[in-house]
Scaffold this active site. Structure first.
Site, PDB file in Angstrom:
ATOM      1  N   GLU A   3      21.925  33.323  21.994  1.00 40.83           N
ATOM      2  CA  GLU A   3      20.590  33.932  22.097  1.00 40.83           C
ATOM      3  C   GLU A   3      20.477  35.163  21.198  1.00 40.83           C
ATOM      4  O   GLU A   3      19.418  35.430  20.636  1.00 40.83           O
ATOM      5  CB  GLU A   3      20.267  34.309  23.550  1.00 40.83           C
ATOM      6  CG  GLU A   3      20.360  33.157  24.552  1.00 40.83           C
ATOM      7  CD  GLU A   3      19.603  31.903  24.154  1.00 40.83           C
ATOM      8  OE1 GLU A   3      18.639  31.999  23.377  1.00 40.83           O
ATOM      9  OE2 GLU A   3      20.002  30.811  24.613  1.00 40.83           O
ATOM     10  N   GLU A  29      17.756  26.220  16.312  1.00 39.52           N
ATOM     11  CA  GLU A  29      18.753  25.841  17.303  1.00 39.52           C
ATOM     12  C   GLU A  29      20.095  25.439  16.694  1.00 39.52           C
ATOM     13  O   GLU A  29      21.148  25.774  17.226  1.00 39.52           O
ATOM     14  CB  GLU A  29      18.210  24.739  18.208  1.00 39.52           C
ATOM     15  CG  GLU A  29      16.981  25.170  19.025  1.00 39.52           C
ATOM     16  CD  GLU A  29      17.218  26.432  19.861  1.00 39.52           C
ATOM     17  OE1 GLU A  29      18.377  26.847  20.030  1.00 39.52           O
ATOM     18  OE2 GLU A  29      16.223  27.014  20.335  1.00 39.52           O
ATOM     19  N   HIS A  42      19.746  34.299  17.691  1.00 39.10           N
ATOM     20  CA  HIS A  42      18.315  34.024  17.510  1.00 39.10           C
ATOM     21  C   HIS A  42      17.509  35.283  17.199  1.00 39.10           C
ATOM     22  O   HIS A  42      16.424  35.193  16.631  1.00 39.10           O
ATOM     23  CB  HIS A  42      17.717  33.441  18.794  1.00 39.10           C
ATOM     24  CG  HIS A  42      17.879  31.959  18.955  1.00 39.10           C
ATOM     25  ND1 HIS A  42      17.615  31.065  17.956  1.00 39.10           N
ATOM     26  CD2 HIS A  42      18.240  31.216  20.032  1.00 39.10           C
ATOM     27  CE1 HIS A  42      17.818  29.825  18.412  1.00 39.10           C
ATOM     28  NE2 HIS A  42      18.199  29.889  19.667  1.00 39.10           N
ATOM     29  N   GLU A  79       8.505  29.289  25.218  1.00 37.80           N
ATOM     30  CA  GLU A  79       8.887  28.236  24.282  1.00 37.80           C
ATOM     31  C   GLU A  79       8.817  26.885  25.003  1.00 37.80           C
ATOM     32  O   GLU A  79       9.265  26.804  26.152  1.00 37.80           O
ATOM     33  CB  GLU A  79      10.303  28.441  23.740  1.00 37.80           C
ATOM     34  CG  GLU A  79      10.560  27.546  22.535  1.00 37.80           C
ATOM     35  CD  GLU A  79      11.944  27.769  21.898  1.00 37.80           C
ATOM     36  OE1 GLU A  79      12.805  28.407  22.509  1.00 37.80           O
ATOM     37  OE2 GLU A  79      12.131  27.281  20.785  1.00 37.80           O
ATOM     38  N   GLY A 113      19.010  27.069  29.715  1.00 41.57           N
ATOM     39  CA  GLY A 113      20.157  27.909  30.019  1.00 41.57           C
ATOM     40  C   GLY A 113      19.769  29.367  29.825  1.00 41.57           C
ATOM     41  O   GLY A 113      20.095  30.237  30.624  1.00 41.57           O
ATOM     42  N   ALA A 114      19.055  29.605  28.724  1.00 40.50           N
ATOM     43  CA  ALA A 114      18.615  30.959  28.392  1.00 40.50           C
ATOM     44  C   ALA A 114      17.511  30.873  27.350  1.00 40.50           C
ATOM     45  O   ALA A 114      17.325  29.828  26.732  1.00 40.50           O
ATOM     46  CB  ALA A 114      19.787  31.755  27.833  1.00 40.50           C
ATOM     47  N   MET A 115      16.793  31.966  27.178  1.00 41.82           N
ATOM     48  CA  MET A 115      15.680  31.983  26.229  1.00 41.82           C
ATOM     49  C   MET A 115      15.661  33.299  25.466  1.00 41.82           C
ATOM     50  O   MET A 115      15.690  34.377  26.055  1.00 41.82           O
ATOM     51  CB  MET A 115      14.374  31.778  27.006  1.00 41.82           C
ATOM     52  CG  MET A 115      13.123  31.914  26.167  1.00 41.82           C
ATOM     53  SD  MET A 115      13.063  30.610  24.900  1.00 41.82           S
ATOM     54  CE  MET A 115      12.196  31.464  23.580  1.00 41.82           C
ATOM     55  N   GLU A 116      15.551  33.180  24.134  1.00 39.92           N
ATOM     56  CA  GLU A 116      15.808  34.314  23.240  1.00 39.92           C
ATOM     57  C   GLU A 116      14.647  35.277  23.033  1.00 39.92           C
ATOM     58  O   GLU A 116      14.607  35.965  22.011  1.00 39.92           O
ATOM     59  CB  GLU A 116      16.228  33.755  21.873  1.00 39.92           C
ATOM     60  CG  GLU A 116      15.110  33.035  21.083  1.00 39.92           C
ATOM     61  CD  GLU A 116      15.073  31.529  21.286  1.00 39.92           C
ATOM     62  OE1 GLU A 116      15.513  31.053  22.352  1.00 39.92           O
ATOM     63  OE2 GLU A 116      14.588  30.834  20.379  1.00 39.92           O
TER      64      GLU A 116
HETATM   65  N1  BES Z   1      15.423  28.457  22.702  1.00 37.49           N
HETATM   66  C1  BES Z   1      16.320  27.898  23.632  1.00 37.49           C
HETATM   67  C2  BES Z   1      15.783  27.744  25.009  1.00 37.49           C
HETATM   68  C3  BES Z   1      14.677  26.743  25.166  1.00 37.49           C
HETATM   69  C4  BES Z   1      14.845  25.445  24.843  1.00 37.49           C
HETATM   70  C5  BES Z   1      13.484  27.102  25.686  1.00 37.49           C
HETATM   71  C6  BES Z   1      13.797  24.554  24.979  1.00 37.49           C
HETATM   72  C7  BES Z   1      12.463  26.221  25.835  1.00 37.49           C
HETATM   73  C8  BES Z   1      12.606  24.929  25.472  1.00 37.49           C
HETATM   74  C9  BES Z   1      17.596  28.728  23.739  1.00 37.49           C
HETATM   75  O1  BES Z   1      17.902  29.470  22.616  1.00 37.49           O
HETATM   76  C10 BES Z   1      18.725  27.768  23.924  1.00 37.49           C
HETATM   77  O2  BES Z   1      19.000  27.046  23.025  1.00 37.49           O
HETATM   78  N2  BES Z   1      19.350  27.745  25.077  1.00 37.49           N
HETATM   79  C11 BES Z   1      20.399  26.802  25.375  1.00 37.49           C
HETATM   80  C12 BES Z   1      21.718  27.464  25.577  1.00 37.49           C
HETATM   81  C13 BES Z   1      22.520  27.518  24.332  1.00 37.49           C
HETATM   82  C14 BES Z   1      23.817  28.244  24.527  1.00 37.49           C
HETATM   83  C15 BES Z   1      22.804  26.164  23.737  1.00 37.49           C
HETATM   84  C16 BES Z   1      20.013  26.084  26.639  1.00 37.49           C
HETATM   85  O3  BES Z   1      19.101  26.526  27.301  1.00 37.49           O
HETATM   86  O4  BES Z   1      20.610  25.061  26.934  1.00 37.49           O
HETATM   87 ZN    ZN Z   2      18.702  28.376  21.055  1.00 40.78          ZN
END
Ligand code: BES
Ligand code: ZN
Length: 865
Positions: free
Chosen positions: A312, A334, A315, A141, A275-278
């Site tokens: 995640e 998001e 998602h 992503e 932080g993480a990726m779904e």
């Molecule tokens: N889909 C996002 C991660 C992401 C964001 C990947 C932008 C690539 C580009 C994931 O679901 C996400 O939102 N992660 C958050 C943590 C969440 C608890 C708010 C993050 O990474 O900050």
């Molecule tokens: Zn997210």
């Protein structure tokens, strides 16, 4: 000049990918990979050429065959002549003979790079048996699947993916589904194949290869949940395993749709941008967002881990099963996951009172960014990949989740839940837009949801609702809120928002909403009817309130700790009073004196807001003569709650109290309370001499306070602890402490360390952030950022963290700094940074105006402390 409409970057709808078969052979020492791929696709109109996404990939051959293979003229394929467009990140294949409509298999052979930029197919470092290894990880992503294999890399081009990798025999391969076959080769290699994925978007594909160990358990409905870590860390996954299994149970019930895969893997990755990726069935995490050590992890971090997992896993339905049609609707993904994470955690851990934190963690963050003229609407046109990265911000996440909460509270949670079920069932394995969701919610609520919500998603900003009095009547009016006086002056925004309004009075029973959708409204409640009214009960709507003179009346029930005021109500009143001072609608002494009446407050979210508001005023005053008075004032604000909680954790204390203790003690210490600093230094000595252990919730407080009051000697000790730490959370705390020393030489040493090669990809950004938060380090951090800019572009350019290097620069208070920042970037490529730079400049100019406008009065008010 008329604004040019955005360039069309989308691929044609006449060519539809159906099935990808991808085989990759990564070289984990040379950092390259070889690939073979077959895309089954349907061509709807005759074409001479096909364009798909490809970046930093060398395609050695591309041949198209009729499908099923062999059906065409002798089953022979047509080779495509390749041309690349670096700018569009595409490859175009031109064929000698026109390709007729029908089904085809497009075969590729290619090579690519296992990069160190935390995007596409990249490498991450880890230690195992005393040796350094690299794992191969994917982060696709938003638009980086195209860096791993030629693809139709758009969210609406859903297809089935079948993956296999050739890897060293002693490594583990993790991907979205379950292993279907393992074939051993000679020379210590094996090919691991995975079952076909559900029909899904390319950005959700994942494969990870390295040394891993894992723990596992089954969810109620028999999904195998596993936590994968690098060797030696799997026990740190216990908490995550519990949370993940429970979240799956929860969402299956809540959405009324079963999780469709047999496994749900959560994988901790040392170098990780987000932080993480779904990724569907193979969610990747930064170690701090997944791992918990029962002895060392703070309550704060444990809560963070729970929220990230809940986000995640939400998602997996909202985003993976039903996906936004295009990145313009990113907020659907998001904003929703950011809302659902609280719904789930509130159900798993009701004693955490997580909704009371929502208003601080999401709403305040959103209101700060969205108060700028340089914000953007929730739904925003995007084209270039770098523009897409830039909208993963507080508007998409926090404003998104805030307006969803507003709607859910307004239509009622039961109808809301039913509406989501309708939406997910209708669009599963497909794509949807914002208006699709509103339609589903309209059918279950009987209300025209689009009519209420369109303004909130299409227009930037949010309303300030003002309460005024005239002839014994109370009058509400609304206008757009700007945090900056000059932005307000330059605006002629006439937007009227349909605001779900709920008023708390001493006689009101339960929430009762009406729609405030006009510029002005006379309330049916007379001034004398009720002892007080509080607008926006529990702060469920995304607005600010200006009570004007009426604020005096609210002070009485506030001081009397009126039980009808919930923590979020007390929170809202103080937050908006601070915001109005920044916006020039009140003097700064007004919130500062109001804060003094909050000394008996016990709710964490209220204190977190006060701490962050005071942090802002502190940052504004840091170079002023009255800064020491400000510090005395702040100590006064926090002293009762600090003493009340003390350094000792009570056996049965609430979650909120555990969080609050760290916040209160750190605040006391950082504003100069001698006893607090002394106690921190004692605890530090006890631990470093092996005679004691700093409690987990206080480790950050102690390290920070020791650093802020320390010199070279303490620096060396903390540096040693940093190198020794194996828990990433502890490493982060120590890195932050290394950024907080007053001595510039030491801070510079930390920055050099953080940009060095032995660190994780995300560490340099953390260091810049932490040093900027150190009043002795501000200018140094900016100078350092400038000097390292080329490195940052090279490593992070266009990626998820790129604009986050700019974001924290908004702490400066001098117009010259704003100019300097503008000038620095004027000569450089601003793709993906443009909006962030404008926001930072606007905020700095607003800070400067604020100081000029209010500095004198602030000095006067603070002189009594
Ligand atoms: N889909 C996002 C991660 C992401 C964001 C990947 C932008 C690539 C580009 C994931 O679901 C996400 O939102 N992660 C958050 C943590 C969440 C608890 C708010 C993050 O990474 O900050
Ligand atoms: Zn997210």
């Amino acid at each position: 000049m008329p604004k040019q409409s955005k360039q069309n970057v989308r691929l044609t709808d006449d060519i539809i990918p159906i099935h990808y078969k991808i085989h990759l052979a990564p070289d984990l020492d040379e950092f390259v990979f070889e690939g073979e791929e077959e895309i089954t696709l349907e061509i709807k109109k005759p074409v001479r050429s096909i364009t798909l996404h490809s970046a930093e990939i060398e395609i050695l051959s591309a041949i198209i065959f009729p499908s099923p293979l062999g059906r065409g003229i002798k089953g022979e394929g047509q080779p495509g002549k390749i041309s690349y467009s670096e700018k569009e990140e595409t490859a175009t294949f031109t064929f000698p003979i026109e390709v007729k409509p029908g089904k085809y298999v497009f075969k590729f052979v290619f090579t690519g790079i296992l990069n160190d930029k935390m995007r596409g197919f990249y490498r991450s470092k880890y230690e195992h048996n005393g040796k350094t290894y690299h794992m191969g990880v994917t982060q696709f992503e938003s638009t980086d699947a195209r860096r791993a294999f030629p693809s139709f890399d758009e969210p609406s081009k859903k297809a089935v993916f079948e993956v296999s990798l050739k890897i060293p025999s002693d490594r583990t391969l993790i991907s979205n589904t379950v292993q279907s076959a393992v074939m051993e080769h000679e020379g210590g290699y094996k090919t691991v194949s995975f079952a076909p994925s559900p029909k899904m978007s390319s950005y959700l594909l994942a494969f990870i290869v390295g040394h891993f160990e894992h723990i596992e358990k089954k969810s109620k409905s028999d999904t195998l949940v596993r936590i994968f870590t690098t060797p030696g860390k799997r026990e740190q996954g216990r908490f995550a395993l519990e949370v993940a299994a429970k979240c799956i149970d929860f969402y299956e019930e809540y959405f009324g749709i079963a999780y469709p895969l047999p496994t749900m893997d959560l994988i901790a990755i040392p170098d990780f941008a987000a932080g993480a990726m779904e990724n569907w069935g193979a969610v990747t995490y930064r170690e701090t967002a997944l791992l918990v050590d029962e002895d060392l992890s703070s309550t704060q971090n444990k809560q963070w881990v729970a929220l990230v997992i809940a986000h995640e896993l939400a998602h997996q339905w909202f985003g993976n099963l039903v996906t936004m049609e295009w990145w313009t609707h990113l907020w659907l993904n998001e904003g929703f996951a950011s809302y659902m994470e609280y719904v789930a955690i509130d159900s798993l851990y009701p004693e955490w009172n997580i909704w009371s934190q929502f208003v601080y963690l999401e709403q305040s963050r959103a209101a700060a960014l969205d108060g700028l003229a340089n914000t953007h609407p929730i739904e925003v046109e995007v084209a270039h990949p770098a523009e897409i990265s830039e909208i993963f911000d507080a508007v998409s996440y926090s404003k998104g989740s805030s307006v969803i909460r507003m709607l859910a509270e307004y239509i009622g949670k039961a109808d809301f839940k039913k509406g989501l079920h309708v939406y997910l069932s209708k669009f599963k394995y497909g794509n949807a837009t914002t208006s699709d969701l509103w339609k589903s919610l309209s059918t279950t609520s009987g209300k025209n949801i689009g009519k209420i919500m369109d303004v909130w998603t299409a227009k930037a900003g949010y309303p300030l609702v003002s309460l005024s009095q005239s002839n014994g009547k109370l009058i509400l009016s609304q206008e757009r809120f700007y945090s900056s006086v000059s932005s307000n002056k330059n605006s002629n925004d006439k937007t009227v928002w349909p605001i779900p309004m709920n008023i708390l009075t001493p006689t009101s029973v339960g929430p009762s909403f009406f729609l405030f959708d006009k510029k002005k409204l006379v309330l049916p409640i007379g001034l004398t009817h009720e002892a007080f009214i509080k607008l926006n009960a529990r702060e469920t709507s995304f607005i600010r309130v200006n009570y004007g003179d009426y604020l005096a009346r609210l002070k009485v029930p506030l001081a009397a700790k009126d039980k009808r005021f919930k923590p979020s109500d007390r929170f809202g009143i103080i937050r908006d009073t601070f915001a109005l001072a920044e916006a020039g609608a009140a003097s700064t002494s007004s919130p500062l004196s109001l804060a003094l009446s909050y000394t008996h407050e016990e709710s964490y979210n209220v204190w977190a807001e006060i701490a962050s508001d005071l942090g802002k005023i502190g940052s504004l005053s840091v170079d002023q003569r009255y800064y020491k008075n400000f510090r005395n004032y702040a100590v006064r604000v926090f002293s009762r709650v600090g003493k009340h909680l003390s350094w000792e954790k009570k056996k049965t204390e609430s979650h909120s109290h555990s969080l609050l203790r760290s916040l209160a003690l750190y605040s006391l210490g950082t504003y100069g309370d001698k006893k607090t600093v002394e106690r921190a230094r004692e605890l530090f000595k006890l631990e470093t001499s092996g005679k004691g252990k700093i409690p987990s919730d206080l480790r950050g407080v102690v390290f920070n306070l020791v650093a802020e009051n320390g010199s070279k000697q303490e620096y060396e000790i903390i540096l040693k602890l940093f190198y020794k730490a194996t828990l990433e959370e502890e490493r982060d705390r120590l890195l932050r402490a290394l950024c907080l020393f007053p001595d510039k030489k030491l801070i510079r040493q930390t920055l050099t360390l953080a940009f060095g090669h032995n660190m994780h990809g995300q560490d340099s950004l953390k260091a810049i952030n932490f040093v900027l938060s150190n009043k002795f380090g501000r200018s140094l951090a900016w100078e350092y950022l400038k000097s390292e800019w080329e490195t940052i572009v090279e490593r992070f350019g266009g990626g998820h963290l790129y604009n986050r290097f700019i974001e924290p620069l908004d702490i400066f208070n001098e117009k010259e700094k704003a100019e300097e920042i503008k000038n620095f970037f004027a000569k450089r490529d601003r793709t993906g940074l443009e909006r962030t730079i404008n926001q930072v400049v606007e905020q700095i100019e607003s800070n400067a105006d604020w100081l000029a406008r209010d500095g004198k009065k602030l000095a006067e008010f603070l002189s009594q402390f």
